[in-house]
Design an enzyme around this catalytic site. Structure first.
Site, PDB file in Angstrom:
ATOM      1  N   HIS A 114       0.804  -1.219   0.000  1.00 18.60           N
ATOM      2  CA  HIS A 114       0.000   0.000   0.000  1.00 18.60           C
ATOM      3  C   HIS A 114       0.845   1.282   0.000  1.00 18.60           C
ATOM      4  O   HIS A 114       0.286   2.382  -0.120  1.00 18.60           O
ATOM      5  CB  HIS A 114      -0.947   0.012   1.206  1.00 18.60           C
ATOM      6  CG  HIS A 114      -2.348   0.402   0.851  1.00 18.60           C
ATOM      7  ND1 HIS A 114      -2.639   1.387  -0.079  1.00 18.60           N
ATOM      8  CD2 HIS A 114      -3.550  -0.053   1.289  1.00 18.60           C
ATOM      9  CE1 HIS A 114      -3.947   1.525  -0.176  1.00 18.60           C
ATOM     10  NE2 HIS A 114      -4.526   0.662   0.625  1.00 18.60           N
TER      11      HIS A 114
ATOM     12  N   ASP B 158      -2.649   1.543  -4.684  1.00 21.99           N
ATOM     13  CA  ASP B 158      -3.914   1.724  -3.984  1.00 21.99           C
ATOM     14  C   ASP B 158      -5.007   0.943  -4.706  1.00 21.99           C
ATOM     15  O   ASP B 158      -4.775   0.331  -5.756  1.00 21.99           O
ATOM     16  CB  ASP B 158      -4.285   3.206  -3.857  1.00 21.99           C
ATOM     17  CG  ASP B 158      -4.313   3.926  -5.202  1.00 21.99           C
ATOM     18  OD1 ASP B 158      -4.722   3.297  -6.202  1.00 21.99           O
ATOM     19  OD2 ASP B 158      -3.925   5.100  -5.259  1.00 21.99           O
TER      20      ASP B 158
END
Length: 444
Positions: free
Chosen positions: A414, A418
């Site tokens: 992350h 995304d």
């Protein structure tokens, strides 16, 4: 006559150091060019250091168990002539004896070295951060050795594998109980520091052994896999995403070709080859998935090199299909077959395991239908291709039909990715797979 130095080679992408596990020569030995000089362990592979010269070993400058940075001198050779001999040709490169998950920077964990006198005459321990080699940590854990009470004979007081073997042979093993005796006047109410906890964890078995329990030694491959998995989970914030894909047409198309293909080509046309090809095509359209985190920047890789997981009975290897986007389905199927054979016959070369930019794992081969993979550090994502199963599906018009459905499970870093870009990527893979059929897709 001249003396040439042999240095610690870079035994893999992003490898910064290696540990001399075992010397295969001694001073005075005559060696030929490409002869193995020492066995070296890194966080990625076990390999051999080949000689770049023909001559006589004059000095071994590193001890067994010592960890050295890439480029450090490990030994010297007296050779006839003044110049360095040509570098080994590509076909002479060393064969990897064992390899693991990874394609990433994996440095040894730092732990404190508290040098003190032997247990028979304990002195106050001196603290200082050093790196213990994997061989030293392994022996310390197996024999409950308190490393802070061992006097090292290596460079700068470093504890070597030979130091611990000598203690084990004599039976004079310092334990955690001796640590308190070595410094009885020290009083503190504060919690032990993280490095101290690290040493205690390495020196003291955590789990009690009961009758009937079986102790399985941790192999070098398993330890390297463990280190890489821990590094990935601790450094990369994992997120997950799953998507169902209807591959009924793909299954029909592949099943219609498989027998003729096997007879003609000599290897299997697997479902997995179709999935790898679809992923490679989607990566070209969504290059952020083909990226790596590098602290102050994100590196978007140009080449699309797909790492694939190949398991043996006791280890997992991750060889790489280079430039997968440029290969046909047949070409990918052939390379999957060749890499699997190399893994199972122990013939993986260094080039076979380096350079991966994205991993596709065929978990469906074991019957799995949903899983969350750990990212192959330092890559940004890993895709798990699950088992193809028959499911009832509502078709347009409200009719039910049995369809071939597969789950694609994506783990992502992350920091780099995304949900938006990953959702678009997975949707594109889904679109490619659902439109793979006889009329639109060629395997050649």
């Amino acid at each position: 006559m001249s003396v040439q130095n042999i240095t610690m080679p870079q035994l893999g992408e992003s490898v910064t150091e290696g540990t001399i596990e075992k010397w295969l020569v001694k001073p005075g030995d005559t060696v030929k060019k490409y002869d193995p000089l020492a066995e070296v362990v890194t966080d990625k592979v076990n390999a051999e250091i080949p000689s770049s010269f023909e001559g006589v070993i004059t000095e071994l400058l590193a001890q067994e168990g010592q960890t050295l940075p890439v480029g450090a001198v490990v030994c010297s050779i007296e050779i006839a002539g003044e110049g360095e001999l040509p570098a080994p040709p590509p076909e002479k490169k060393s064969t990897v004896s064992t390899a693991i998950l990874n394609a990433g920077v994996q440095k040894k964990q730092e732990a404190p070295q508290q040098v003190a006198a032997p247990v028979s005459a304990p002195k106050e321990a001196r603290t200082g951060k050093v790196r213990y080699s994997p061989a030293v940590l392994r022996l310390a854990q197996e024999h409950d050795i308190a490393l802070d009470l061992v006097t090292g004979t290596g460079e700068g007081g470093r504890i070597t594998r030979k130091d611990l073997l000598k203690l084990i042979e004599t039976g004079n093993i310092p334990t955690a109980n001796d640590v308190a005796q070595a410094a009885p006047t020290v009083q503190t109410t504060s919690a032990p520091s993280a490095p101290q906890q690290q040493v205690e964890k390495a020196a003291t078995p955590v789990q009690p052994i009961h009758p009937g329990d079986i102790e399985i030694p941790v192999t070098k491959i398993r330890r390297a896999i463990a280190n890489n998995m821990v590094k990935s989970v601790h450094e990369a914030p994992h997120a997950w995403m799953m998507m169902e894909v209807d591959v009924t047409d793909l299954v029909t198309y592949r099943d219609s070709l498989k027998n003729e293909f096997k007879q003609k080509e000599g290897f299997n046309l697997t479902y997995f080859a179709f999935f790898v090809k679809a992923v490679a095509q989607a990566l070209k359209e969504f290059p952020m998935l083909n990226s790596m985190w590098a602290e102050d920047k994100i590196i978007q890789k140009h080449d699309i090199n797909i790492s694939i997981a190949v398991a043996t009975d006791d280890a997992l290897f991750v060889p790489v299909i280079k430039h997968a986007d440029e290969k046909s389905i047949k070409g990918i199927a052939k390379e999957i077959n060749e890499l699997a054979i190399k893994v199972r016959t122990g013939k993986l070369a260094m080039d076979d395991i380096t350079g991966g930019t994205f991993t596709v794992n065929n978990t469906g081969a074991f019957g799995s239908v949903q899983s969350m993979g750990i990212i192959n550090y330092p890559q940004a994502a890993i895709l798990q291709v699950e088992s193809i199963v028959k499911k009832p599906v509502v078709l347009p018009g409200g009719m039910f039909a049995a369809r071939d459905i597969v789950n694609l499970c994506l783990s992502l870093d992350h920091r780099v990715l995304d949900g938006l870009v990953c959702g678009k990527f997975l949707n594109r893979v889904k679109e490619i797979l659902e439109n793979t059929n006889k009329s639109s897709t060629s395997v050649y």
